[in-house]
Design a protein around this motif. Sequence first.
Motif, PDB file in Angstrom:
ATOM      1  N   UNK A  18       7.687   5.673 -13.368  1.00 22.14           N
ATOM      2  CA  UNK A  18       8.892   5.963 -12.598  1.00 22.14           C
ATOM      3  C   UNK A  18       9.329   4.813 -11.692  1.00 22.14           C
ATOM      4  N   UNK A  19       8.475   3.802 -11.561  1.00 16.11           N
ATOM      5  CA  UNK A  19       8.741   2.770 -10.551  1.00 16.11           C
ATOM      6  C   UNK A  19      10.033   2.002 -10.808  1.00 16.11           C
ATOM      7  N   UNK A  20      10.459   1.939 -12.100  1.00 18.18           N
ATOM      8  CA  UNK A  20      11.691   1.208 -12.416  1.00 18.18           C
ATOM      9  C   UNK A  20      12.916   2.118 -12.466  1.00 18.18           C
ATOM     10  N   UNK A  21      12.745   3.410 -12.195  1.00 17.70           N
ATOM     11  CA  UNK A  21      13.883   4.333 -12.225  1.00 17.70           C
ATOM     12  C   UNK A  21      14.792   4.101 -11.020  1.00 17.70           C
ATOM     13  N   UNK A  22      16.101   4.216 -11.204  1.00 21.83           N
ATOM     14  CA  UNK A  22      17.006   4.060 -10.050  1.00 21.83           C
ATOM     15  C   UNK A  22      16.817   5.202  -9.063  1.00 21.83           C
ATOM     16  N   UNK A  23      16.933   4.885  -7.783  1.00 25.74           N
ATOM     17  CA  UNK A  23      16.846   5.835  -6.669  1.00 25.74           C
ATOM     18  C   UNK A  23      15.431   6.372  -6.454  1.00 25.74           C
ATOM     19  N   UNK A  24      14.454   5.876  -7.248  1.00 24.11           N
ATOM     20  CA  UNK A  24      13.089   6.328  -7.033  1.00 24.11           C
ATOM     21  C   UNK A  24      12.381   5.360  -6.095  1.00 24.11           C
ATOM     22  N   UNK A  25      11.806   5.886  -5.022  1.00 22.40           N
ATOM     23  CA  UNK A  25      11.100   5.048  -4.053  1.00 22.40           C
ATOM     24  C   UNK A  25       9.994   5.839  -3.395  1.00 22.40           C
ATOM     25  N   UNK A  26       8.936   5.126  -3.014  1.00 18.73           N
ATOM     26  CA  UNK A  26       7.843   5.745  -2.264  1.00 18.73           C
ATOM     27  C   UNK A  26       7.857   5.289  -0.810  1.00 18.73           C
ATOM     28  N   UNK A  27       8.841   4.429  -0.466  1.00 18.55           N
ATOM     29  CA  UNK A  27       8.940   3.916   0.893  1.00 18.55           C
ATOM     30  C   UNK A  27       9.779   4.862   1.743  1.00 18.55           C
ATOM     31  N   UNK A  28       9.451   4.901   3.004  1.00 23.06           N
ATOM     32  CA  UNK A  28      10.142   5.817   3.910  1.00 23.06           C
ATOM     33  C   UNK A  28      11.628   5.476   4.019  1.00 23.06           C
ATOM     34  N   UNK A  29      11.953   4.201   4.095  1.00 18.56           N
ATOM     35  CA  UNK A  29      13.353   3.782   4.221  1.00 18.56           C
ATOM     36  C   UNK A  29      13.835   3.019   2.989  1.00 18.56           C
ATOM     37  N   UNK A  30      13.181   3.251   1.848  1.00 17.28           N
ATOM     38  CA  UNK A  30      13.551   2.533   0.631  1.00 17.28           C
ATOM     39  C   UNK A  30      14.824   3.074  -0.013  1.00 17.28           C
ATOM     40  N   UNK A  31      15.476   2.215  -0.800  1.00 19.38           N
ATOM     41  CA  UNK A  31      16.713   2.615  -1.490  1.00 19.38           C
ATOM     42  C   UNK A  31      16.459   3.001  -2.944  1.00 19.38           C
ATOM     43  N   UNK A  32      15.345   2.555  -3.510  1.00 16.95           N
ATOM     44  CA  UNK A  32      15.069   2.843  -4.914  1.00 16.95           C
ATOM     45  C   UNK A  32      15.803   1.936  -5.872  1.00 16.95           C
ATOM     46  N   UNK A  33      16.428   0.861  -5.349  1.00 14.58           N
ATOM     47  CA  UNK A  33      17.184  -0.046  -6.207  1.00 14.58           C
ATOM     48  C   UNK A  33      16.408  -1.309  -6.558  1.00 14.58           C
ATOM     49  N   UNK A  34      15.421  -1.671  -5.729  1.00 10.12           N
ATOM     50  CA  UNK A  34      14.768  -2.964  -5.873  1.00 10.12           C
ATOM     51  C   UNK A  34      14.193  -3.212  -7.257  1.00 10.12           C
ATOM     52  N   UNK A  35      13.196  -2.397  -7.669  1.00  9.57           N
ATOM     53  CA  UNK A  35      12.550  -2.607  -8.959  1.00  9.57           C
ATOM     54  C   UNK A  35      13.473  -2.242 -10.117  1.00  9.57           C
ATOM     55  N   UNK A  36      14.384  -1.299  -9.880  1.00 12.13           N
ATOM     56  CA  UNK A  36      15.380  -0.983 -10.918  1.00 12.13           C
ATOM     57  C   UNK A  36      16.225  -2.215 -11.224  1.00 12.13           C
TER      58      UNK A  36
END
Length: 535
Positions: A478-496
């Motif tokens: 799931x790490x490359x999925x958009x909007x998926x993040x495990x960080x408190x203030x993450x956007x989920x766009x970085x690895x995507x």
Amino acid sequence: MNECLPALMDKLEEGVIVYRERIVYANRAACEISGYTADELALKPVIDLVSSEHKDIAAEAFERRLKGDSFTENYDCLRITTSRGEFRIVKAYSCPIEYKGKPAGMVSFRDITKEVEREKELEDTRDLFEILTNNSYSAIYIYTDTYIFANPEYLEITGYTLEELKKLAPYDLIHESQRDEVRINVRKRLNGERFSQKYHERHLIRKDGKERIVRVATNTIKYKGEYAGLGSAIDITDLVELQNHLEERVHEESRKRLKQEQLMIQQSKLAELGEMLGSISHQWKQPLNALGMMIQDLQVTGEESSELDRDYLDWICTNSLEQISYMNDTITDFNNFLRPSKTPSSFSMEDALWPTIKIFQPQARKSNIKLNIRCTVGNHDENIESKDHGLDYLLNASDLEIDCSKCISRNLRLFGYRNEFMQVLLNIFNNAREAVSERFRNSPGSGEILVNISINEDFAHMEIADNGGGIPEDKLDKVFDPFYTTKENGTGFGLYMVKSIVENNMGGSLEVSNRGKGAVFSLSVPLANHVVAST
């Protein structure tokens, strides 16, 4: 003469029978057609040879002739019954004659059974051809010098009647840009030539002047002993227009997607701007301190001596310019990193990797993380001096190990967006840094990030591994999925975005796995050209 008549009659191909109440004479052909011998026929009334459906008509005619009626009659398709009970179809001619001084009748007939059967087959074939062509969704036509046949679908496409087409050659309906080519092909086909390529797209001009695009398949055939062309056509105008429209839509959507990705990449860069500014301050701190110390030393030296030594002034100037140049290079690296990439180009791995390390290293140092760079590309014995990279400050750092003894990365060229590739590396570095920092929060100095560079065939490979404990197995996919993040203030766009840049924009691949004590990001991108020996 009368003695020669039977011999002459037996030479005829047509059957001849003379009858009164019974048959009194039958020639050889009559016996062969009926299957009876002459003696067997002599015992039969002539009407017995006629099949049941024609008996009534024939019986009346035969009786009238015996009464001396002088009329004659032709039968185009008279059915007779043979000795074996088979039916034969004959074309007959009957007339009254006088035989041995008494009224008699004569019938001459020819077996046309095979002709009738062939005609029936032809009629069935014509009926079948008419059914197929009239109900076909394909336009079908036949031509020699001009059209000789066209089914309703072809008439619908062209807008002409069949009579109008019979005055036109096939190439008369073709757009002038293709007319000469079609004219040549028609001539060749009418000379019996066959073509391996059967399908063509033709621009056909209707009677009303409108243009239609048709897909045509043509074969060389024989028609009435001469070569002709048999063609079938499908109107694909609407399909071509739809395809063109879809291609335009795809291009437009691709442009929109690329623009959105560029915006997202820039947003991702700006989101890290705070830490980048911190990196600048860290990288500037030492050269600023060095400049301050040299200015103070210059001031002290000037106060103590009325005349400054020339060598000393040269040393001050040289070192000051080196510090200022380093600071300027740092700003240039950040500007390049933040500048959007507009067009793909060829760039060296070195030009992307070292500026990224310069940006990232202060953050790694702040987190007490050791960074190791290993390059196994080539077998180059020449040690690369630190000044080749402009990394004097970093290469002397105790928390950074760079093995350049076998590196020829200056000739390792990639193709794509250099600044975006820097974003890929920095994003993966930062993810590794955060994982390592979290794991070794209470034991600083134990964190490590290892970068291995290699090549295989036409691809450059890079592995970025850390000892941060890895990624939970249920989250790896799931790490490359958009909007998926495990960080408190993450956007989920970085690895995507990282995966999108590598795979969509550079034609490479990016995978993540757990190995040893942490996560490993495996990156492959195509080479712009083969690695060559350093010159």
